[in-house]
Scaffold this motif. Sequence first.
Motif, mmCIF file in Angstrom:
data_model
loop_
_atom_site.group_PDB
_atom_site.id
_atom_site.type_symbol
_atom_site.label_atom_id
_atom_site.label_comp_id
_atom_site.label_asym_id
_atom_site.label_seq_id
_atom_site.Cartn_x
_atom_site.Cartn_y
_atom_site.Cartn_z
ATOM 1 N N LYS A 26 36.862 91.883 76.383
ATOM 2 C CA LYS A 26 37.829 91.678 75.398
ATOM 3 C C LYS A 26 38.047 89.979 75.597
ATOM 4 C CE LYS A 26 42.232 92.323 73.351
ATOM 5 N NZ LYS A 26 43.626 93.290 73.192
ATOM 6 N N VAL A 27 38.051 89.242 74.719
ATOM 7 C CA VAL A 27 38.390 87.724 74.505
ATOM 8 C C VAL A 27 39.948 87.412 74.801
ATOM 9 C CG1 VAL A 27 38.245 85.457 73.403
ATOM 10 C CG2 VAL A 27 36.186 87.285 73.216
ATOM 11 N N PHE A 28 40.289 86.672 75.893
ATOM 12 C CA PHE A 28 41.470 86.204 76.003
ATOM 13 C C PHE A 28 41.580 85.190 75.102
ATOM 14 C CE2 PHE A 28 44.610 83.623 78.448
ATOM 15 C CZ PHE A 28 45.574 84.180 78.415
ATOM 16 N N THR A 29 42.737 85.331 74.150
ATOM 17 C CA THR A 29 42.671 84.178 73.147
ATOM 18 C C THR A 29 43.847 83.249 73.718
ATOM 19 O OG1 THR A 29 44.699 85.268 72.345
ATOM 20 C CG2 THR A 29 42.815 85.938 71.122
ATOM 21 N N GLY A 30 44.440 83.165 74.668
ATOM 22 C CA GLY A 30 45.073 82.205 75.353
ATOM 23 C C GLY A 30 46.585 82.183 74.953
ATOM 24 N N THR A 31 47.428 81.414 75.419
ATOM 25 C CA THR A 31 48.873 81.108 75.390
ATOM 26 C C THR A 31 49.090 80.015 74.748
ATOM 27 O OG1 THR A 31 49.256 82.865 77.045
ATOM 28 C CG2 THR A 31 51.146 81.535 76.198
ATOM 29 N N ALA A 32 49.604 79.999 73.431
ATOM 30 C CA ALA A 32 49.880 78.666 72.734
ATOM 31 C C ALA A 32 50.921 78.062 73.369
ATOM 32 C CB ALA A 32 50.386 78.852 71.177
ATOM 33 N N GLY A 33 50.583 76.574 73.702
ATOM 34 C CA GLY A 33 51.643 75.704 74.363
ATOM 35 C C GLY A 33 51.632 76.001 75.702
ATOM 36 N N ALA A 34 51.008 76.942 76.537
ATOM 37 C CA ALA A 34 51.356 76.837 77.951
ATOM 38 C C ALA A 34 51.019 75.668 78.586
ATOM 39 C CB ALA A 34 50.241 78.249 78.228
ATOM 40 N N SER A 35 49.852 74.973 78.468
ATOM 41 C CA SER A 35 49.547 73.811 79.295
ATOM 42 C C SER A 35 50.687 72.647 79.148
ATOM 43 C CB SER A 35 48.082 73.191 79.235
ATOM 44 O OG SER A 35 48.031 72.776 77.586
ATOM 45 N N ALA A 36 50.959 72.530 77.928
ATOM 46 C CA ALA A 36 52.222 71.443 77.643
ATOM 47 C C ALA A 36 53.608 71.925 78.387
ATOM 48 C CB ALA A 36 52.341 71.315 76.236
ATOM 49 N N GLN A 37 53.706 73.267 78.103
ATOM 50 C CA GLN A 37 54.976 73.800 78.867
ATOM 51 C C GLN A 37 55.009 73.451 80.505
ATOM 52 O OE1 GLN A 37 57.844 74.996 77.415
ATOM 53 N NE2 GLN A 37 58.906 74.757 79.502
ATOM 54 N N ARG A 38 53.729 73.945 81.044
ATOM 55 C CA ARG A 38 53.637 73.667 82.408
ATOM 56 C C ARG A 38 53.644 72.099 82.846
ATOM 57 N NH1 ARG A 38 49.218 77.107 81.946
ATOM 58 N NH2 ARG A 38 47.651 75.321 82.116
ATOM 59 N N GLU A 39 53.217 71.375 82.069
ATOM 60 C CA GLU A 39 53.456 69.982 82.401
ATOM 61 C C GLU A 39 54.677 69.607 82.139
ATOM 62 O OE1 GLU A 39 52.307 65.740 83.421
ATOM 63 O OE2 GLU A 39 51.361 67.789 83.788
ATOM 64 N N TYR A 40 55.500 69.848 81.150
ATOM 65 C CA TYR A 40 57.040 69.614 81.074
ATOM 66 C C TYR A 40 57.797 70.141 82.159
ATOM 67 C CZ TYR A 40 61.802 70.443 80.140
ATOM 68 O OH TYR A 40 63.150 70.291 80.143
ATOM 69 N N ASP A 41 57.486 71.356 82.712
ATOM 70 C CA ASP A 41 58.059 71.940 83.989
ATOM 71 C C ASP A 41 57.780 70.874 85.213
ATOM 72 O OD1 ASP A 41 59.413 73.812 82.447
ATOM 73 O OD2 ASP A 41 57.673 75.392 82.925
ATOM 74 N N ARG A 42 56.539 70.513 85.333
ATOM 75 C CA ARG A 42 55.996 69.838 86.543
ATOM 76 C C ARG A 42 56.901 68.390 86.577
ATOM 77 N NH1 ARG A 42 53.112 65.707 88.161
ATOM 78 N NH2 ARG A 42 52.804 64.941 85.915
ATOM 79 N N ARG A 43 57.060 67.754 85.319
ATOM 80 C CA ARG A 43 57.744 66.549 85.573
ATOM 81 C C ARG A 43 59.244 66.758 85.893
ATOM 82 N NH1 ARG A 43 55.043 62.182 81.491
ATOM 83 N NH2 ARG A 43 52.779 62.674 81.730
ATOM 84 N N LYS A 44 59.703 67.619 85.015
ATOM 85 C CA LYS A 44 61.153 67.902 85.268
ATOM 86 C C LYS A 44 61.486 68.416 86.441
ATOM 87 C CE LYS A 44 64.855 71.329 83.719
ATOM 88 N NZ LYS A 44 65.831 70.225 83.173
ATOM 89 N N ASP A 45 60.641 69.150 87.280
ATOM 90 C CA ASP A 45 60.875 69.192 88.668
ATOM 91 C C ASP A 45 60.746 68.288 89.592
ATOM 92 O OD1 ASP A 45 61.339 72.142 87.814
ATOM 93 O OD2 ASP A 45 59.384 72.716 88.661
#
Length: 245
Positions: A26-45
């Motif tokens: 089965k193809v994993f379709t991905g999670t919309a916005g996941a990488s942008a959210q990770r980058e936000y969390d990284r910068r915030k932390d």
Amino acid sequence: MVDSTTDALPPEAATTVTEPQPEPAKVFTGTAGASAQREYDRRKDKREARIRDDHPYLGKLILAVSDDPQSTQAWATGARGEEVLGQRLDKLTGRGVHVLHDRRIPRTRANIDHIAVCPAGVFVIDAKKYQGRPSLRAERGLFRPRTEKLIVGSRDCTKLIHGAHKQVDLVRSALEDADLEGIPVRGVLCFVDADWPLFGGDFTIDGVHVSWPKKALENLLKPGPVDDQTARHIHRTLASSFPPA
């Protein structure tokens, strides 16, 4: 006594047993916005840790009364826009549309927000959550050729069109490498929550369709030359070429 009836059967009467073919993974379709959210969390932390280190006694107070810089908040806003559009795309999966979210462009830190494979072809969709009204501005001087610019509110956002072309070229190259040349590939800039007029408003600039979610998704449901079996093959090929970000 041993029954030798089976041994007496002619060769053509023997039953050929074939092993069942395994189901494709089965193809994993991905999670919309996941990488942008990770980058936000990284910068915030990172900002919070720096302030606490620099101000051991007042750090907590400073964080309570100050906001993240705009450059950090933009990542959270972008993630939300991708998530909103991704949810709407996912509702089309039972209607002949196969989607991929937040796909990494190999050997870069960039990503493609959404890819949709449907009867009309492949749509490479860049989600944006900007304030203001998107518009097309055409300019021509006495000694200059006509140029078109993408304006959102009062900002010149034409660079987004160039980015969309790069993504379309990458997807088209991946299809050609898989002997799937000739499949239509289109670029879409989809502005979520922008100040669109009540009637009309979408437009095409340099081959890239600029629209809002409902209008953009309507185009995915139009008939086209790609049958569902081919669409599934394209979907699997692009999922492999552009892994989850």
